[in-house]
Design an enzyme around this catalytic site. Structure first.
Site, short mmCIF file in Angstrom:
data_model
loop_
_atom_site.label_atom_id
_atom_site.label_comp_id
_atom_site.label_asym_id
_atom_site.label_seq_id
_atom_site.Cartn_x
_atom_site.Cartn_y
_atom_site.Cartn_z
N LYS A 290 0.82 -1.21 0.00
CA LYS A 290 0.00 0.00 0.00
C LYS A 290 0.86 1.27 0.00
CE LYS A 290 -3.93 -2.29 2.26
NZ LYS A 290 -4.94 -2.18 3.36
N TYR B 101 -12.65 -1.65 -3.29
CA TYR B 101 -13.11 -1.75 -1.90
C TYR B 101 -14.63 -1.59 -1.79
CZ TYR B 101 -8.34 -1.90 -0.06
OH TYR B 101 -7.06 -2.28 0.25
N ASN C 263 -2.02 0.15 6.77
CA ASN C 263 -1.51 -1.12 7.28
C ASN C 263 -0.65 -1.90 6.27
OD1 ASN C 263 -3.56 -1.95 5.66
ND2 ASN C 263 -4.74 -2.98 7.25
N HIS D 202 -2.14 -5.46 1.49
CA HIS D 202 -3.44 -6.11 1.30
C HIS D 202 -3.20 -7.58 1.03
CE1 HIS D 202 -7.46 -6.98 -0.26
NE2 HIS D 202 -6.85 -7.62 -1.25
N GLU E 165 -9.82 -10.05 -7.64
CA GLU E 165 -8.89 -8.92 -7.45
C GLU E 165 -7.69 -9.02 -8.40
OE1 GLU E 165 -10.09 -8.53 -2.71
OE2 GLU E 165 -8.07 -9.18 -3.25
P1 GDP Z 1 -8.16 -6.67 5.77
O1 GDP Z 1 -8.86 -7.79 5.06
O2 GDP Z 1 -7.28 -7.17 6.90
O3 GDP Z 1 -7.39 -5.75 4.83
O4 GDP Z 1 -9.25 -5.78 6.49
P2 GDP Z 1 -10.72 -5.30 6.04
O5 GDP Z 1 -11.18 -6.04 4.82
O6 GDP Z 1 -11.56 -5.33 7.25
O7 GDP Z 1 -10.51 -3.76 5.66
C1 GDP Z 1 -9.96 -3.38 4.43
C2 GDP Z 1 -9.00 -2.24 4.67
O8 GDP Z 1 -9.72 -1.10 5.14
C3 GDP Z 1 -7.94 -2.48 5.76
O9 GDP Z 1 -6.85 -3.22 5.31
C4 GDP Z 1 -7.57 -1.06 6.14
O10 GDP Z 1 -6.66 -0.47 5.20
C5 GDP Z 1 -8.91 -0.35 6.03
N1 GDP Z 1 -9.57 -0.29 7.35
C6 GDP Z 1 -10.15 -1.31 8.06
N2 GDP Z 1 -10.65 -0.87 9.23
C7 GDP Z 1 -10.38 0.48 9.26
C8 GDP Z 1 -10.64 1.50 10.21
O11 GDP Z 1 -11.23 1.28 11.28
N3 GDP Z 1 -10.20 2.76 9.89
C9 GDP Z 1 -9.56 3.05 8.71
N4 GDP Z 1 -9.17 4.31 8.47
N5 GDP Z 1 -9.30 2.10 7.80
C10 GDP Z 1 -9.69 0.84 8.06
#
Ligand code: GDP
Length: 139
Positions: A11, A51, A114, A117, A128
């Protein structure tokens, strides 16, 4: 049906912080073979589509803003049990909760920014990967 491929992005935060090489080294050391890869930048529309399943979440605007602010490295990775093993390698979404030695523990700065991905299912990995790469860019 289990497949042996997953999709990843390094990222914008990790690219800005100079971690491309270190993250790719961890990916290779963990036994993943890179079968497609490029340095690219998502448009706002790309990020909103990619997303899309999070469009109702309160952080969606922030997520799109973050993912479009600079280049990313996108790649398709191959390994037995790729999706699950790669999720283990990257660690929990929130780096504060990620296990020691995981990519997010080492290189992520927050739950939003973070570092990497990793697809969460074989179906999403295929979807994807196809969003980012054509057949002739995939080996
Ligand atoms: P992943 O599968 O571990 O990537 O997590 P998710 O699918 O739940 O979320 C997708 C992405 O959205 C995450 O990797 C983060 O970059 C972002 N994200 C998730 N939760 C949060 C949050 O509470 N705040 C913000 N700013 N970004 C978030």
């Amino acid at each position: 049906m289990a497949t042996n491929r997953t999709f990843t992005m390094i990222k914008p935060d990790a690219v800005e912080n100079g971690h491309i090489g270190a993250i790719l080294a961890k990916i290779n050391t963990a036994g993943f073979k890179i079968v497609a890869m490029k340095l690219t930048q998502l448009s706002k529309r790309d990020a909103e589509i990619f997303y899309g399943e999070h469009s109702e979440r309160p952080f969606f605007g922030e997520l799109v803003e973050f993912m479009t602010r600079g280049p990313i490295v996108s790649a398709i990775l191959e390994k037995e049990n790729a999706v699950e093993d790669f999720r283990t390698l990257i660690g929990a979404t929130n780096p504060a909760e990620a296990a020691e030695g995981t990519i997010r523990k080492m290189y992520a700065t927050s739950i939003g920014e973070n570092a990497v991905h990793g697809s969460d299912s074989d179906a999403n990995a295929a979807k994807e990967g196809a969003f980012h790469f054509s057949g002739r860019e995939t080996f």
